[in-house]
Design a protein around this motif. Structure first.
Motif, mmCIF file in Angstrom:
data_model
loop_
_atom_site.group_PDB
_atom_site.id
_atom_site.type_symbol
_atom_site.label_atom_id
_atom_site.label_comp_id
_atom_site.label_asym_id
_atom_site.label_seq_id
_atom_site.Cartn_x
_atom_site.Cartn_y
_atom_site.Cartn_z
ATOM 1 N N ASP A 117 -55.520 -22.547 5.848
ATOM 2 C CA ASP A 117 -56.117 -23.142 7.064
ATOM 3 C C ASP A 117 -57.324 -24.036 6.844
ATOM 4 O OD1 ASP A 117 -58.335 -22.846 9.335
ATOM 5 O OD2 ASP A 117 -56.433 -21.954 10.351
ATOM 6 N N LYS A 118 -57.297 -25.181 7.435
ATOM 7 C CA LYS A 118 -58.408 -26.071 7.092
ATOM 8 C C LYS A 118 -59.616 -25.679 7.327
ATOM 9 C CE LYS A 118 -55.041 -30.022 8.166
ATOM 10 N NZ LYS A 118 -55.064 -31.353 8.665
ATOM 11 N N SER A 119 -59.940 -24.717 8.122
ATOM 12 C CA SER A 119 -61.351 -24.263 8.422
ATOM 13 C C SER A 119 -61.923 -23.429 7.098
ATOM 14 C CB SER A 119 -61.345 -23.282 9.556
ATOM 15 O OG SER A 119 -60.872 -22.063 9.468
ATOM 16 N N ILE A 120 -61.044 -23.084 6.134
ATOM 17 C CA ILE A 120 -61.266 -22.116 4.945
ATOM 18 C C ILE A 120 -61.510 -23.003 3.582
ATOM 19 C CG2 ILE A 120 -60.550 -20.068 3.595
ATOM 20 C CD1 ILE A 120 -59.170 -18.999 6.090
ATOM 21 N N THR A 121 -62.531 -22.780 2.889
ATOM 22 C CA THR A 121 -62.559 -23.150 1.519
ATOM 23 C C THR A 121 -62.332 -21.954 0.791
ATOM 24 O OG1 THR A 121 -64.348 -24.686 2.137
ATOM 25 C CG2 THR A 121 -64.030 -24.132 -0.162
ATOM 26 N N ALA A 122 -61.294 -22.022 -0.277
ATOM 27 C CA ALA A 122 -60.852 -20.973 -1.021
ATOM 28 C C ALA A 122 -61.920 -20.939 -2.304
ATOM 29 C CB ALA A 122 -59.445 -21.163 -1.326
ATOM 30 N N ALA A 123 -61.702 -19.982 -2.984
ATOM 31 C CA ALA A 123 -62.651 -19.932 -4.253
ATOM 32 C C ALA A 123 -62.305 -20.709 -5.137
ATOM 33 C CB ALA A 123 -62.581 -18.346 -4.930
ATOM 34 N N GLU A 124 -63.020 -21.027 -6.212
ATOM 35 C CA GLU A 124 -62.761 -22.005 -7.450
ATOM 36 C C GLU A 124 -62.077 -20.975 -8.453
ATOM 37 O OE1 GLU A 124 -64.829 -24.590 -10.703
ATOM 38 O OE2 GLU A 124 -66.070 -23.138 -9.715
ATOM 39 N N TYR A 125 -60.784 -21.376 -8.725
ATOM 40 C CA TYR A 125 -60.070 -20.499 -9.836
ATOM 41 C C TYR A 125 -59.784 -21.304 -10.956
ATOM 42 C CZ TYR A 125 -56.497 -17.190 -11.407
ATOM 43 O OH TYR A 125 -55.826 -16.136 -12.153
ATOM 44 N N VAL A 126 -59.993 -20.883 -12.259
ATOM 45 C CA VAL A 126 -60.157 -21.364 -13.691
ATOM 46 C C VAL A 126 -59.411 -20.698 -14.707
ATOM 47 C CG1 VAL A 126 -61.303 -22.863 -15.354
ATOM 48 C CG2 VAL A 126 -62.130 -22.893 -12.892
ATOM 49 N N GLY A 127 -58.482 -21.233 -15.421
ATOM 50 C CA GLY A 127 -57.766 -20.496 -16.327
ATOM 51 C C GLY A 127 -58.521 -20.176 -17.636
ATOM 52 N N PHE A 128 -58.633 -19.192 -18.233
ATOM 53 C CA PHE A 128 -59.602 -18.925 -19.338
ATOM 54 C C PHE A 128 -58.947 -18.117 -20.362
ATOM 55 C CE2 PHE A 128 -63.551 -16.401 -20.646
ATOM 56 C CZ PHE A 128 -64.191 -17.385 -21.398
ATOM 57 N N VAL A 129 -58.794 -16.706 -20.621
ATOM 58 C CA VAL A 129 -58.144 -16.346 -21.892
ATOM 59 C C VAL A 129 -56.641 -16.186 -21.850
ATOM 60 C CG1 VAL A 129 -58.178 -14.053 -23.315
ATOM 61 C CG2 VAL A 129 -60.390 -15.132 -22.082
ATOM 62 N N LYS A 130 -56.075 -16.694 -22.576
ATOM 63 C CA LYS A 130 -54.506 -16.635 -22.709
ATOM 64 C C LYS A 130 -54.089 -15.572 -23.587
ATOM 65 C CE LYS A 130 -50.458 -19.965 -23.278
ATOM 66 N NZ LYS A 130 -50.266 -21.531 -23.913
ATOM 67 N N PHE A 131 -53.508 -14.659 -22.920
ATOM 68 C CA PHE A 131 -52.989 -13.356 -23.794
ATOM 69 C C PHE A 131 -51.983 -13.775 -24.659
ATOM 70 C CE2 PHE A 131 -54.478 -9.970 -20.537
ATOM 71 C CZ PHE A 131 -55.884 -10.202 -20.762
ATOM 72 N N ILE A 132 -51.075 -14.846 -24.202
ATOM 73 C CA ILE A 132 -49.770 -15.151 -25.049
ATOM 74 C C ILE A 132 -50.006 -16.167 -26.047
ATOM 75 C CG2 ILE A 132 -48.200 -14.212 -23.530
ATOM 76 C CD1 ILE A 132 -48.067 -16.983 -22.310
ATOM 77 N N ASP A 133 -51.297 -16.618 -26.275
ATOM 78 C CA ASP A 133 -51.747 -17.424 -27.425
ATOM 79 C C ASP A 133 -50.949 -17.201 -28.663
ATOM 80 O OD1 ASP A 133 -52.860 -18.769 -29.601
ATOM 81 O OD2 ASP A 133 -54.751 -19.189 -28.514
ATOM 82 N N PRO A 134 -50.057 -18.006 -29.303
ATOM 83 C CA PRO A 134 -49.152 -17.495 -30.290
ATOM 84 C C PRO A 134 -49.967 -17.184 -31.683
ATOM 85 C CG PRO A 134 -48.996 -19.600 -29.898
ATOM 86 C CD PRO A 134 -49.461 -19.284 -28.764
ATOM 87 N N VAL A 135 -51.030 -18.155 -31.860
ATOM 88 C CA VAL A 135 -51.928 -17.943 -33.171
ATOM 89 C C VAL A 135 -52.600 -16.664 -33.076
ATOM 90 C CG1 VAL A 135 -53.669 -19.040 -34.199
ATOM 91 C CG2 VAL A 135 -52.077 -20.153 -33.471
ATOM 92 N N GLN A 136 -53.298 -16.257 -31.826
ATOM 93 C CA GLN A 136 -53.954 -15.168 -31.651
ATOM 94 C C GLN A 136 -53.029 -14.054 -31.954
ATOM 95 O OE1 GLN A 136 -57.371 -14.958 -31.486
ATOM 96 N NE2 GLN A 136 -56.918 -17.240 -32.054
ATOM 97 N N LEU A 137 -52.101 -13.713 -31.267
ATOM 98 C CA LEU A 137 -50.794 -12.861 -31.342
ATOM 99 C C LEU A 137 -50.426 -12.607 -32.670
ATOM 100 C CD1 LEU A 137 -48.707 -13.119 -28.245
ATOM 101 C CD2 LEU A 137 -50.484 -11.783 -28.804
ATOM 102 N N ALA A 138 -50.254 -13.654 -33.360
ATOM 103 C CA ALA A 138 -49.911 -13.478 -34.754
ATOM 104 C C ALA A 138 -50.951 -12.897 -35.905
ATOM 105 C CB ALA A 138 -49.395 -14.931 -35.380
ATOM 106 N N ARG A 139 -51.905 -13.122 -35.582
ATOM 107 C CA ARG A 139 -53.104 -12.287 -36.353
ATOM 108 C C ARG A 139 -53.056 -10.946 -36.307
ATOM 109 N NH1 ARG A 139 -57.637 -13.251 -34.058
ATOM 110 N NH2 ARG A 139 -59.024 -12.480 -35.598
ATOM 111 N N PHE A 140 -52.276 -10.380 -35.108
ATOM 112 C CA PHE A 140 -52.281 -8.963 -35.096
ATOM 113 C C PHE A 140 -50.849 -8.783 -35.143
ATOM 114 C CE2 PHE A 140 -56.442 -10.023 -33.854
ATOM 115 C CZ PHE A 140 -57.259 -8.705 -34.120
ATOM 116 N N GLY A 141 -49.939 -9.218 -35.804
ATOM 117 C CA GLY A 141 -48.528 -8.949 -35.877
ATOM 118 C C GLY A 141 -47.709 -8.797 -34.751
ATOM 119 N N LEU A 142 -48.187 -9.570 -33.636
ATOM 120 C CA LEU A 142 -47.679 -9.592 -32.238
ATOM 121 C C LEU A 142 -46.769 -10.980 -32.096
ATOM 122 C CD1 LEU A 142 -50.323 -8.063 -30.331
ATOM 123 C CD2 LEU A 142 -48.188 -6.972 -30.741
ATOM 124 N N HIS A 143 -46.168 -11.025 -31.181
ATOM 125 C CA HIS A 143 -45.456 -12.264 -30.759
ATOM 126 C C HIS A 143 -45.054 -12.255 -29.394
ATOM 127 C CE1 HIS A 143 -41.694 -9.837 -31.520
ATOM 128 N NE2 HIS A 143 -41.165 -10.827 -30.623
#
Length: 505
Positions: A395-421
């Motif tokens: 609805d045009k009368s509503i301003t929604a919250a600002e939403y921003v991406g941050f911590v990516k759980f599926i980051d391949p480098v970070q997962l690999a450091r802990f034996g995950l994929h």
């Protein structure tokens, strides 16, 4: 007497599942890991410093009632006053709430419960990739005990479908402000039904939990007795065309929350006594019956600063959830208060271990701000006949919250450091599909006073080949361990001491 089951040797309770692993090389707590990502919200820069801990509870582990402990990642919080550090090793107790049990064949008579799980956390900041077994030494999770939830007069709660409606006058309290119309199951003594998805610990020892059936918010005593109920505005309640309530999770209502998309997110601003709850995705009238249109969800704020007074709705905002390349909404499984107006949001797909696809495309702890958003509480939008969005258009009368991406759980480098994929092969080192909880704790590093540990846990849907449900063995055809991760983040907007106060230290 409401039983709180205990195991007096919690460190031995996981021993039968543990493998001998080499000692973990310690890296001092004052080390600063390199930044792996950042986000800007309200002009403030937030920094992701990467994955620093991983642990799990095996899929076949049972709680002290004899049931499989699955799904504990549905909601977590620190038990107040237990978080501590000694020589760079952090320890404490987590409160963990599963949802409604092993319900792959439909809702079951699963009594709501709260687990206590101890943790010993040794952050790993190294760049070398650990083995999967060694990674588990960074976050050890010995089980402590389980408390079962009761409604009143020794009447247990249930996880059965909410196909019954109890009038406000027949509850345990006479004041309908505290005891509204309740969702019940018609086949089991009119018992309160709960599908628990959020938990907040209060300084007086009580707990707030959020639920999907209502969706309602409930306060329970430390020993598991219902004290208080919060009912949201009419627009949120599951209603048919005649305005009748129907709390079932098996079919869509005509307006109100979508089935299994209720109050997934629950968090508290402990300094101001404001409890926040967020729907997993849009209400039916706001597009919630279509993944392409359900991104505009709602965040609610309730003043709970006086536990003896009526709870008052003091704010309501629209939050735009992320969408994938096919315009499908990535529903939100948890929120966490960061600072006034700023929150974490755990939005994700369901892919990964236990999901429909091995490879996940979105699992993140994002940030959103309501600083510039329109407060719609008490407006026409609290009436179900006035949607906030139509066919995915706000609805045009509503301003929604600002939403921003941050911590990516599926980051391949970070997962690999802990034996995950992420992605094939589908084996125990594959990241779980359903991450559903967040908790914050201080790093206690004088050189980086705005650094915090972000704990997150997965809901494994009780999937085990050696499971037990209501005392009966089952084989789900797959073992999905209850995984937990810890990330380190810089949160400059957090007021000094607020996180410490919120967890009782």
């Amino acid at each position: 007497m409401r039983p709180a089951f205990s195991r007096f040797l919690p460190l031995l309770s996981l021993a039968s599942h543990a493998l001998a692993v080499p000692s973990l090389q310690r890296v001092g707590p004052r080390a600063e890991p390199a930044a792996v990502g950042s986000a800007v919200v309200d002009g403030v820069i937030y920094i992701n410093k990467g994955l620093v801990g991983f642990g799990l509870i095996p899929s076949n582990f049972t709680d002290s009632t004899g049931d499989t402990i699955g799904g504990y990642g549905g909601a977590i919080a620190f038990k107040l006053g237990t978080f501590s550090e000694s020589d760079g090793v952090f320890s404490g107790t987590l409160l963990a709430r599963p949802d409604r049990g092993f319900n792959v064949d439909g809702p079951i008579d699963y009594q709501a419960r709260q687990h206590e799980i101890d943790f010993v956390f040794t952050p790993y900041y190294g760049t070398a990739n650990l083995t999967f077994q060694a990674a588990q030494q960074t976050l050890q999770l010995p089980y402590r005990d389980t408390t079962l939830m009761f409604e009143r007069q020794d009447k247990t709660t249930s996880g059965l479908d909410g196909d019954g409606v109890r009038t406000a006058q027949s509850g345990f309290l006479t004041n309908p402000l505290f005891d509204p119309v309740m969702p019940t199951d018609s086949t089991k003594d009119d018992r309160l039904v709960l599908d628990v998805e959020g938990v907040v610990a209060n300084s007086d020892g009580t707990f707030w939990i959020s639920d999907e059936y209502g969706p309602y918010i409930y306060r329970f005593s430390a020993d598991g007795n219902l004290i208080q109920t919060i009912q949201p505005p009419q627009a949120v309640l599951p209603l048919d065309k005649k305005g009748n309530l129907n709390f079932t999770s098996l079919t869509n209502p005509d307006t109100g929350r979508s089935p299994n998309q209720g109050f997934e997110g629950l968090t508290l601003d402990a300094d101001d006594g404001i409890l926040y709850a967020m729907l997993q995705s849009a209400l039916i009238q706001d597009g919630g019956d279509n993944k392409n249109d359900q991104r505009f969800t709602r965040l609610f704020a309730f003043d709970v600063s006086d536990p003896d007074s009526e709870v008052v709705l003091v704010g309501e905002w629209v939050v735009p959830l992320p969408i994938d390349s096919k315009s499908n909404t990535q529903a939100c499984s948890e929120i966490h208060f960061v600072s006034p107006g700023v929150f974490f949001a755990l939005s994700r797909d369901g892919d990964g271990r236990g999901g429909n696809d091995d490879k996940s495309s979105y699992k993140q702890a994002d940030l959103f701000s309501i600083a510039q958003a329109t407060d719609i509480h008490g407006s026409k939008f609290d009436d179900p006949s006035n949607p906030i969005a139509t066919k995915g258009k706000l609805d045009k009368s509503i301003t929604a919250a600002e939403y921003v991406g941050f911590v990516k759980f599926i980051d391949p480098v970070q997962l690999a450091r802990f034996g995950l994929h992420n992605g094939k092969p589908d084996d125990p080192t594959l990241i779980d599909g359903k991450w559903e909880s967040l908790a914050l704790a201080p790093v206690n590093d004088p050189a980086f006073p705005n650094d915090y540990f972000l704990f997150t846990a997965a809901d494994n849907d009780f999937l085990s080949t050696q499971g037990v449900s209501l005392g009966v063995p089952f084989n789900a055809g797959l073992d999905v361990d209850n995984q937990m991760m810890v990330w380190r983040v810089t949160l400059p907007s957090v007021a000094a001491g607020s996180v410490e106060r919120s967890i009782g230290i």
